[in-house]
Motif scaffolding. Structure first.
Motif, mmCIF file in Angstrom:
data_model
loop_
_atom_site.group_PDB
_atom_site.id
_atom_site.type_symbol
_atom_site.label_atom_id
_atom_site.label_comp_id
_atom_site.label_asym_id
_atom_site.label_seq_id
_atom_site.Cartn_x
_atom_site.Cartn_y
_atom_site.Cartn_z
ATOM 1 N N VAL A 131 -6.863 12.241 -1.191
ATOM 2 C CA VAL A 131 -6.962 10.803 -0.962
ATOM 3 C C VAL A 131 -8.256 10.525 -0.206
ATOM 4 C CG1 VAL A 131 -5.935 8.766 0.122
ATOM 5 C CG2 VAL A 131 -4.454 10.531 -0.882
ATOM 6 N N ALA A 150 0.797 12.913 -0.059
ATOM 7 C CA ALA A 150 0.807 12.514 -1.468
ATOM 8 C C ALA A 150 0.769 13.703 -2.421
ATOM 9 C CB ALA A 150 -0.369 11.580 -1.762
ATOM 10 N N LEU A 182 1.082 3.989 -2.959
ATOM 11 C CA LEU A 182 0.809 5.407 -2.705
ATOM 12 C C LEU A 182 1.909 6.279 -3.294
ATOM 13 C CD1 LEU A 182 -0.567 5.495 0.957
ATOM 14 C CD2 LEU A 182 -1.648 6.551 -1.036
ATOM 15 N N THR A 230 0.833 -1.207 0.000
ATOM 16 C CA THR A 230 0.000 0.000 0.000
ATOM 17 C C THR A 230 0.867 1.256 0.000
ATOM 18 O OG1 THR A 230 -1.813 -1.135 1.143
ATOM 19 C CG2 THR A 230 -1.766 1.269 1.283
ATOM 20 N N ALA A 284 -0.500 9.064 3.072
ATOM 21 C CA ALA A 284 -1.499 9.565 2.123
ATOM 22 C C ALA A 284 -1.610 11.080 2.193
ATOM 23 C CB ALA A 284 -2.850 8.911 2.395
#
Length: 529
Positions: free
Chosen positions: A292, A288, A254, A250, A285
């Motif tokens: 998200v 990022a 990301l 994950t 997140a």
């Protein structure tokens, strides 16, 4: 061949035999094996068929299904077992059909007879970017590591891979700047190419990452219906957000989507992560550089989680698949589908909900509203009636306990027929819930067997049946055609898995006010959450 043991109700199956045919060192892809089993099960005189590699977990499943003979017990993990139950003549005919079934090329393979297909990772074109691995679990890690060392991303469809091997695969992928999707990764769409069970989706600007296969399919199809498209859909395997694995894939996914200028929004889909892993994922997140939306199914405090101090910008955290799609559309400036209000329906004469799912994520989502519901019932055994528990029931019929000796219900919808029949005929049933999943890998007529059961029961005599379809009009089965077939048979359609569960729960709880029988339902105020 061996005589088939009597059914547990004491009634023997006349002239029925059980046969195991062992093909030494004959590996075949698990999806191909399930499709072959589906074909054989449909032959006259065959009541059960299973084609599996002779690994210990598979031998246990065959034994539980009363499909294991002495010949099968002697097989090695690299051997293929063809297990059949039926009449002697039918078994002989079915065994004769097996070689041709196994030699049929996959739909994705070239139909040109002279096309050379590599048989080992080392023989692949050096430009190959991805390896799809579907070997028996004990061998999957070695093949995944080979792929990564050849510079390929690894999509590991195989299950029964030990968690320490999963961690090793994902650490190797991270070190090489690659993705390790899985083990037990059921779906993905990479650069427009569908992997595993996947729907036909319009291309677009949303990147999806998920530890939930059918959950990813539901969200991606809802986005497609809203006019949004998918940039990439990256499956991680169901254990990725556990404390042991630590969201390794994950986090890598990301980073990949954060660096992709064509991806404008990221959606995460998972059952509840380990708390410390959830915080780590939310913090990453939030850095990022783009919005998200995280669907952590069953999250009790989504707003507080999204405001985690380590995040540079808030992350929208929701608790349902429906809300994940709605928030994604809203964040991108679109207009989410209007709130759906179910029609008024009178429940059946009974008190209990019977939710019979092919998708494990949908079963999990429904259990959030009925946490005390039973999660197990009798598996189907020819000649024996299925005894449903005297309480609410939410089943994942794709679980190994129900697919031993039979294909997965997403591949062969008829495997749910006996449970649907039992639920419709049970006077204690108030409402039945069904999912129908379309797309690559799914059955050609996923609603046909279910519609036949509804028509057989007759609308006046049966409880209401709530169904939802996970698919798009671009899928081979065509979502609109499937919905029309279900409605014609008398099913009541909900637009999403979340709406179907909430509607069904409201029918057995009186619009959210639970009946007060101890141990039956959720605490007050939990309905539909």
């Amino acid at each position: 061949m061996e005589p088939t043991p009597p059914a547990t109700d004491g009634h023997p199956a006349p002239d029925t035999l059980t046969s195991n045919s062992v093909r030494c060192d004959a590996y075949a892809d698990s999806v191909a094996l399930m499709r072959a089993a589906q074909h054989l099960t449909g032959l006259p005189g065959i009541t059960a068929a299973s084609l599996v590699m002779a690994t210990e977990p598979n031998l246990r499943l065959l034994a539980d299904a009363q499909l294991l003979t002495d010949e099968g017990r002697s097989a090695r993990p690299a051997d293929l077992i063809v297990a059949l139950r039926g009449t002697a003549d039918a078994i002989e005919h079915a065994l004769g059909a097996v070689p041709a079934l196994l030699e049929q090329p996959a739909a994705s393979e070239s139909s040109e007879p002279d096309t050379w297909v590599p048989r080992a990772l080392g023989e692949a074109d050096p430009a190959t970017a991805l390896a799809l691995i579907s070997t028996p679990g004990p061998y999957a890690a070695a093949e995944a590591l080979k792929a990564l060392r050849c510079g390929m991303h690894a999509f590991v469809f195989s299950d029964n891979v030990p968690v320490d091997q999963e961690i090793r695969i994902k650490e190797e992928a991270h070190r090489r700047g690659l993705l390790a999707m899985g083990p037990d990764c059921g779906t993905g769409v990479l650069d427009g190419v569908p992997l595993g069970f996947a729907n036909v989706l319009r291309p677009g600007r949303i990147g999806l990452i998920g530890a939930s296969g059918t959950g990813l399919q539901q969200v991606s199809c809802l986005l497609d219906a809203a006019g949004e498209g998918v940039r990439q859909m990256i499956g991680t395997g169901g254990r990725d957000l556990s404390a042991e694995v630590g969201a390794r894939t994950t986090l890598d996914a990301l980073d990949l989507l954060a660096a992709d200028p064509g991806c404008e929004l990221i959606v995460l889909v998972s059952k509840p992560p380990a708390p410390e892993v959830a915080q780590r994922v939310i913090a990453r997140a939030g850095r990022a550089g783009k919005p998200v939306v995280a669907a952590f199914l069953g999250s009790q405090r989504p707003a507080a989680l999204g405001e985690h101090a380590g995040a540079a910008r808030p992350v929208t955290v929701v608790g349902t698949l429906r809300d994940a799609a709605r928030e994604a559309v809203r964040t991108l400036g679109g207009e989410p589908a209007p709130t759906w209000t179910p029609p008024t329906v009178t429940p059946g004469p009974g008190r209990y909900l019977r939710a019979l799912y092919a998708g494990g994520t949908f079963a999990f989502e429904a259990r959030q509203s009925l946490p005390d519901a039973a999660t197990e019932a009798d598996p189907y055994v020819p000649g024996r009636a299925i005894d449903l528990p005297q309480r609410h029931l939410v089943l994942d019929l794709g679980d190994d306990a129900y697919t031993a000796g039979r294909p997965h219900p997403m591949i062969d919808p008829t495997v749910r027929a006996a449970h649907v029949r039992a639920a419709l005929s049970d006077p204690d049933t108030a409402v039945v819930v069904l999912d129908v999943v379309l797309g690559h890998g799914a059955g050609a007529d996923p609603a046909g067997a279910l519609a036949a059961e509804l028509e057989r029961a007759g609308e006046r005599e049966r409880p209401p049946v709530i169904a939802f379809v996970v698919g798009t009009d671009g899928d081979p089965q065509n979502a609109d055609a499937v919905r029309a077939n279900l409605e014609k048979a008398g099913a009541l359609l909900a637009p999403t898995s979340t709406d179907a569960a909430e509607w069904a729960v409201s029918l057995v709880t009186g619009n959210g006010a639970p009946r007060r029988e101890a141990g039956e339902l959720m605490p007050a105020g939990r309905a539909g959450r």
